[in-house]
Design a protein around this motif. Structure first.
Motif, short mmCIF file in Angstrom:
data_model
loop_
_atom_site.label_atom_id
_atom_site.label_comp_id
_atom_site.label_asym_id
_atom_site.label_seq_id
_atom_site.Cartn_x
_atom_site.Cartn_y
_atom_site.Cartn_z
N THR A 753 0.82 -1.21 0.00
CA THR A 753 0.00 0.00 0.00
C THR A 753 0.86 1.26 0.00
O THR A 753 2.00 1.27 0.45
CB THR A 753 -0.90 0.01 1.24
N GLN A 754 0.27 2.32 -0.54
CA GLN A 754 0.84 3.67 -0.47
C GLN A 754 -0.05 4.48 0.48
O GLN A 754 -1.28 4.38 0.42
CB GLN A 754 0.89 4.30 -1.87
N HIS A 755 0.58 5.30 1.31
CA HIS A 755 -0.17 5.98 2.39
C HIS A 755 0.05 7.49 2.38
O HIS A 755 1.08 7.98 1.88
CB HIS A 755 0.30 5.42 3.75
N ASP A 756 -0.95 8.14 2.91
CA ASP A 756 -0.81 9.55 3.25
C ASP A 756 0.08 9.62 4.48
O ASP A 756 -0.24 9.07 5.54
CB ASP A 756 -2.18 10.18 3.51
N GLY A 757 1.19 10.30 4.35
CA GLY A 757 2.15 10.33 5.44
C GLY A 757 1.65 11.00 6.70
O GLY A 757 2.14 10.72 7.80
N VAL A 758 0.66 11.89 6.57
CA VAL A 758 0.14 12.63 7.73
C VAL A 758 -0.89 11.78 8.46
O VAL A 758 -0.81 11.56 9.67
CB VAL A 758 -0.43 13.98 7.29
N THR A 759 -1.88 11.28 7.72
CA THR A 759 -2.97 10.54 8.34
C THR A 759 -2.72 9.04 8.39
O THR A 759 -3.38 8.32 9.15
CB THR A 759 -4.28 10.80 7.58
N GLY A 760 -1.83 8.55 7.56
CA GLY A 760 -1.60 7.11 7.48
C GLY A 760 -2.63 6.38 6.66
O GLY A 760 -2.60 5.16 6.56
N LYS A 761 -3.57 7.09 6.08
CA LYS A 761 -4.65 6.46 5.31
C LYS A 761 -4.11 5.92 3.97
O LYS A 761 -3.34 6.59 3.29
CB LYS A 761 -5.74 7.48 5.05
N PRO A 762 -4.51 4.70 3.56
CA PRO A 762 -4.08 4.18 2.25
C PRO A 762 -4.66 5.02 1.11
O PRO A 762 -5.86 5.31 1.09
CB PRO A 762 -4.64 2.76 2.22
N ILE A 763 -3.80 5.43 0.21
CA ILE A 763 -4.24 6.19 -0.96
C ILE A 763 -4.00 5.41 -2.26
O ILE A 763 -4.38 5.86 -3.33
CB ILE A 763 -3.54 7.55 -1.01
N GLY A 764 -3.36 4.28 -2.17
CA GLY A 764 -3.07 3.47 -3.36
C GLY A 764 -2.41 2.17 -2.95
O GLY A 764 -2.04 1.97 -1.79
N VAL A 765 -2.25 1.29 -3.93
CA VAL A 765 -1.60 0.01 -3.68
C VAL A 765 -0.86 -0.38 -4.96
O VAL A 765 -1.37 -0.18 -6.07
CB VAL A 765 -2.62 -1.07 -3.28
N GLU A 766 0.34 -0.91 -4.80
CA GLU A 766 1.17 -1.30 -5.95
C GLU A 766 1.19 -2.83 -6.06
O GLU A 766 1.41 -3.53 -5.08
CB GLU A 766 2.60 -0.79 -5.80
N ALA A 767 0.93 -3.32 -7.29
CA ALA A 767 0.97 -4.75 -7.56
C ALA A 767 2.41 -5.16 -7.85
O ALA A 767 3.03 -4.62 -8.77
CB ALA A 767 0.07 -5.10 -8.74
N LEU A 768 2.93 -6.12 -7.09
CA LEU A 768 4.31 -6.57 -7.22
C LEU A 768 4.33 -8.05 -7.61
O LEU A 768 3.65 -8.88 -7.00
CB LEU A 768 5.06 -6.36 -5.90
N LEU A 769 5.13 -8.36 -8.63
CA LEU A 769 5.18 -9.72 -9.18
C LEU A 769 5.97 -10.65 -8.26
O LEU A 769 7.04 -10.29 -7.77
CB LEU A 769 5.83 -9.70 -10.58
N ARG A 770 5.46 -11.87 -8.06
CA ARG A 770 6.14 -12.89 -7.31
C ARG A 770 6.02 -14.24 -8.04
O ARG A 770 5.02 -14.51 -8.70
CB ARG A 770 5.53 -13.03 -5.90
N TRP A 771 7.07 -15.07 -7.87
CA TRP A 771 7.07 -16.44 -8.42
C TRP A 771 7.27 -17.38 -7.25
O TRP A 771 8.39 -17.74 -6.88
CB TRP A 771 8.19 -16.60 -9.45
N PRO A 772 6.21 -17.83 -6.63
CA PRO A 772 6.33 -18.60 -5.39
C PRO A 772 7.13 -19.90 -5.54
O PRO A 772 7.86 -20.28 -4.64
CB PRO A 772 4.87 -18.89 -4.99
N MET A 773 6.96 -20.58 -6.67
CA MET A 773 7.63 -21.88 -6.85
C MET A 773 8.86 -21.75 -7.72
O MET A 773 9.27 -22.69 -8.41
CB MET A 773 6.64 -22.87 -7.48
N ALA A 774 9.50 -20.59 -7.68
CA ALA A 774 10.65 -20.34 -8.54
C ALA A 774 11.85 -21.18 -8.12
O ALA A 774 12.06 -21.42 -6.94
CB ALA A 774 11.03 -18.86 -8.48
N PRO A 775 12.67 -21.65 -9.10
CA PRO A 775 13.90 -22.37 -8.74
C PRO A 775 14.96 -21.39 -8.26
O PRO A 775 15.05 -20.26 -8.73
CB PRO A 775 14.31 -23.03 -10.07
#
Length: 985
Positions: A753-775
């Protein structure tokens, strides 16, 4: 009556002898005819087998040539694919004309829309006949989607091969090239078999593309031909061999007319047939002559029969003389009929040995004494022939036969018989005369052998007993006859051993012959037993196979060497390298394997054409040979790739001294097409047995090291290491496992998540790629993302991330509240090699996501390649309502010129500056400047990597309100996103 019966029996025996002689002659004639017929049939079969090998090899060669022509057309089409980004008629026509000017060998270049309609063409189209390409099967080649099909001949145009490569943009959707049949027809007419064979290129559905015999009606009836398959069949008088292309829907068929082969065989067989006819005439002539001789002999046998009858009468009447003698008393007892043989009257035949001794011919008396002396050493029976001089003046020949016996009184005496053999002796003399006649017939047979069309020898007791003129000419020496010489003078030990063994089956053996003058040569020896009046021997027919061996050696060289450079090809390289590895292990020495690849060689082929590119490869071959200077071996692995094998005896570091020498040799300037070119190369190094104990492993590991050298900037060399193999295996895992069909099972998204630094409220979220079963360590993004970029897999995976993020957008808004945007990272390759606008639009429509809640994050490198196109793409996305953020700002080129033109909504400060802003004044100043720049441009700014409260407070003081980092939230699965605590003061 008895005499008439004997005479009839004698005539019957003579007639039987003549019949047997004619039967033997007939059998021998049939045998000769059968042998010659079998030899000629075998020759015809060999000609058929040789012709089949030739047409099969020609079919495979034409397939390779046609495949190369099609592959050559891919270069221009890929150049269009990489260079054309829109369907604007002006630039599109210019691009087509420019590429066609560099490749005039292509019949036409066209640009097509998604329905295969013509958009542009380098030549005025006769009709829109590209519609059939929509149904053509697709396959991957050089990173692009390729379709190939054959268009049959029409009334206004001949058959063509159509090659289509899909575009990177929506319009034009594809680029096509036409390969006319004229070039292929010319190639077929210049083929080695063009004069005698029928060479035809078909499509797999039977359409004729090219043929060297346009007047001959041809068809192809086979369907569902597998790629890279081959076969043969007969049809009418033609014998065909065919081969299918491994990559394209093409089949090459090569045929030869059996009647032509039969004519050639008949012309070759005429000499043998004529020789056989002459031999049969001579054999039958000899048989007729021998028949007359035996007829004459029959007369002699009749006389002998009369003598035998007389002897029978004598035997019956007691005319065989019987005698007994006592050698001690020198007395002898005669039978009553000895007088008829000796001519002595009964009254003169005394009882003493001397009486008989006086009748013996003076020349035979010594033999009689010696014969009688033999009985003192043995009992016999012994016999002797000698002459008697009768009192009436006649000289007769008699046979004495005797043995020691014991008489009634117990004394040892001689008992024997005497018989006149004068007539028998005369008959023997006549038979000897007949033998001389038979010897004359043997001479006639040898005369026939001398006319054989091949060198012929008769070897007896390791000496050459007979040599025909061709053998004298090929193996002998002027002024010195070959006949009478030792066979070892012209034959090696193997040949001599085979000749000694002989053969009654006409077996053959390959051996080396050394003429008395001239060079040794390899020959095929046909051996058979030979028998005449002088005894047994071996008949040797010599056939020189030197030219045959040379032809076989040429074929073997072509099979193991590269046609362009003359270097060992890939198969020969492997065999040679396996042998060097075995020598290395046996001698405990070293072996270095180099995989050499020319840097940017494709530029020469694209700019100057493949003909000049081939010349460059030949020049590089010479340079490599000069650089190695006999210290190693080099071969062509394929394309612009070479493999060198350098044995060494010192330390490996010393062997590496050869690398700069090879690089300098390749870097020497070359004049190519009137231009001066300087080539460079990348080299991979592997050592036996540290990096592999067989050819395939060593070449693969050296190739891996070479690619590492290319990734390191080219024009360098790298030694193989285990890490390189791990990287290669990881790259293979990416290519094999991360395919479109498996992405849902293999990949996952984490959300930060991305947050408002003053209130701490979420203003966005970034999708990050993962490969759980990666060699290995590919589960970490900093390892996975660069590998995806390198393999090109980032484009389809980026599309998957975009669709997945849009699919989860509604749920995220429900969890985090309205106004929360979902940020998706877009790679530079997605922006450059795909229609990003169309992909975003399709993802939004497919998932029902909102464009206003979607944010695309791009790095500065995405704008370096084709910046104008990138800026245009971002404007189209902004027009759809999508937000654009510049990620990792400050770590790339930071080109402010492009920054002022980009339609951005947000700038993200890289975590590198955030992490050090409290310790490093320079990083703090940079971070402060980025925040000021963003606010001056009316852009939102987000600081990444915020992990401490002190960093948060510093950013707030500088005016950066939006923050992202572990202080607020770690990347978590979607199910855990709602449970993340909100950090507020």
């Amino acid at each position: 009556m008895t005499g008439a019966a004997d005479k009839g029996a004698t005539k019957l025996r003579a007639r039987r002898i003549r019949v047997a002689l004619w039967v033997a002659a007939a059998a021998l004639s049939v045998g000769v005819v059968a042998i010659v017929a079998r030899l000629q049939l075998d020759a015809y079969q060999r000609m058929l087998v040789s012709s089949h090998r030739q047409i099969a090899g020609a079919a495979s060669g034409v397939v390779r040539a046609v495949d190369q022509n099609i592959d050559a057309s891919l270069g221009p089409l890929l150049a269009l694919r990489n260079g054309v980004t829109s369907a604007d008629p002006g630039p599109l026509a210019t691009a087509l004309a420019d590429v066609h000017a560099r490749h005039p060998e292509l019949g036409n270049l066209v640009a097509l829309d998604a329905d295969a309609n013509l958009i542009a063409s380098t030549r005025p189209p006769r009709s829109n006949d590209w519609q059939a390409m929509r149904a053509a099967p697709r396959h991957k080649a050089l990173g692009a989607t390729v379709r190939v099909t054959v268009t049959p001949a029409r009334a206004d145009a001949g058959p063509t091969i159509r090659v289509v490569v899909d575009s990177r943009v929506a319009d034009p959707a594809a680029f096509g090239a036409r390969i006319d049949s004229a070039r292929a027809t010319e190639m077929l007419r210049h083929s080695m078999l063009s004069a005698t064979g029928v060479l035809t290129v078909f499509s797999t559905d039977g359409a004729i593309f090219a043929t060297n015999r346009e007047t001959l009606a041809q068809h192809w009836a086979m369907r569902d031909v597998a790629a890279a398959s081959s076969g043969a069949y007969d049809e009418g008088d033609y014998m065909y061999a065919w081969a299918a292309s491994a990559s394209y829907p093409l089949v090459v068929r090569v045929g030869v007319d059996r009647s032509a082969i039969r004519d050639e065989w008949f012309s070759q067989a005429q000499a043998s047939v004529l020789a056989t006819l002459v031999l049969l005439l001579i054999l039958n002539g000899v048989a007729a002559w021998l028949g007359r001789a035996y007829q004459h002999q029959g007369t002699l046998l009749e006389a002998l029969t009369r003598s035998a009858r007389h002897l029978g009468d004598v035997q019956r009447s007691g005319h065989i003389g019987l005698w007994e003698a006592d050698l001690r008393s020198r007395s002898i007892l005669w039978s009553g009929h000895v007088h008829e043989i000796t001519g002595l009257p009964l009254e003169r035949m005394g009882g003493r040995l001397g009486t008989y001794y006086k009748l013996v011919h003076p020349d035979d008396q010594g033999a009689i004494v010696a014969w009688l002396d033999r009985f003192s050493h043995g009992d016999g029976p012994y016999e002797i022939e000698h002459r008697l001089c009768r009192p009436d003046g006649l000289e007769v020949r008699v046979n004495l036969r005797a043995a020691c016996i014991t008489n009634e009184e117990g004394a040892t005496i001689l008992a024997g018989t005497i018989s006149e053999i004068t007539a028998l002796h005369e008959t023997r003399q006549r038979l000897r005369d007949s033998d001389r006649d038979l010897a004359a017939s043997e001479a006639a047979y040898l005369k026939l052998l001398s006319r054989m069309p091949l060198p012929l020898l008769v070897v007896r007791d390791d000496r050459i007993d007979f040599a025909n003129p061709l053998a004298e000419e090929r193996l002998g020496m002027g002024g010195q006859h070959l006949t009478g010489q030792d066979a070892s003078a012209v034959m090696d030990a193997d040949a001599l051993a085979a000749v000694r063994a002989g053969s009654s089956e006409g077996a053959g053996v390959i051996a080396w012959l050394e003429p008395m003058q001239g060079m040794p040569f390899e020959a095929e020896l046909a051996l058979s037993d030979y028998k005449d009046s002088r005894g047994r021997g071996t008949l040797v027919i010599v056939r020189d196979v030197t030219e045959q061996r040379r032809y076989e050696e040429r074929l073997n060289h072509q099979a193991t060497h590269d046609e362009l450079t003359g270097l060992p090809n890939r198969r020969a390289l492997r065999e040679q390298l396996d042998g060097l590895v075995r020598d290395c292990i046996r001698d405990n020495s070293g072996l270095m394997v180099l995989f050499i690849d020319l840097d940017h060689f494709k530029f020469i082929n694209d700019a100057l054409g493949h003909a000049l590119g081939d010349q460059v490869l030949r020049d590089v071959t010479l340079k490599l040979g000069d650089a190695l200077d006999g210290m190693g071996h080099v071969g062509r692995f394929g394309g612009d790739e070479f493999v060198a094998m350098l044995p060494f005896s010192g330390p490996p570091a010393k062997a590496l001294d050869a690398l700069p020498r090879i690089q300098r040799a390749i870097e020497e300037p070359l004049e190519v097409g009137g231009t001066l070119q300087r080539l460079k190369c990348s080299i991979g190094v592997a050592f036996a047995t540290r990096d592999g104990a067989d050819a395939d492993t060593l070449i693969r590991n050296a190739d891996t090291a070479m690619y590492d050298a290319k990734r390191s900037g080219r024009h360098t060399w790298r030694r193989y290491s285990a890490d390189m193999h791990a990287t290669a295996m990881a790259r293979l895992s990416v290519i094999t496992r991360l395919v479109a069909a498996n992405l849902d099972q293999e990949l996952a998204l984490a959300w930060q998540t991305q947050h408002d630094g003053v209130t701490g409220k979420p203003i966005g979220v970034e999708a990050l790629l993962r490969w759980p079963m990666a060699p290995g360590d590919l589960a970490w993004p900093d390892k996975l993302i660069p590998l995806l970029e390198e393999t090109g897999a980032i484009v389809p995976i980026g599309q998957w991330v975009l669709r997945e993020a849009c699919r989860q957008q509604r749920r995220i808004v429900d969890l985090l509240g309205p106004g929360c945007r979902v940020a998706v990272n877009i790679s530079a390759q997605q922006l450059a090699h795909s229609d990003l606008v169309a992909e975003v639009r399709h993802a939004l429509l497919e998932t029902g996501a909102s464009a206003s809640a979607l944010e695309l994050e791009l790095t500065e490198s995405a704008f370096m390649n084709e910046p104008e196109r990138a800026i245009r793409t971002l404007h189209e996305l902004r027009a759809m309502g999508v937000s654009i953020a510049l990620d990792d700002f400050g770590t790339g080129y930071s080109n402010l010129t492009y920054l002022s033109r980009l339609p951005l909504d947000k700038i993200k400060v890289d975590r590198h500056f955030t992490a050090a802003l409290l310790e490093e004044t320079v990083d703090a100043s940079i971070c402060r400047s980025i925040i000021f720049l963003a606010r001056s441009l009316n852009l939102d700014v987000v600081a990444e990597g915020v992990e401490t409260q002190s960093q948060r407070e510093w950013l707030e003081r500088e005016g950066c309100i939006a923050m992202q980092g572990f202080l607020f939230s770690r990347p978590v699965p979607l199910d855990e996103l709602a449970g993340e605590p909100l950090l507020v003061r």
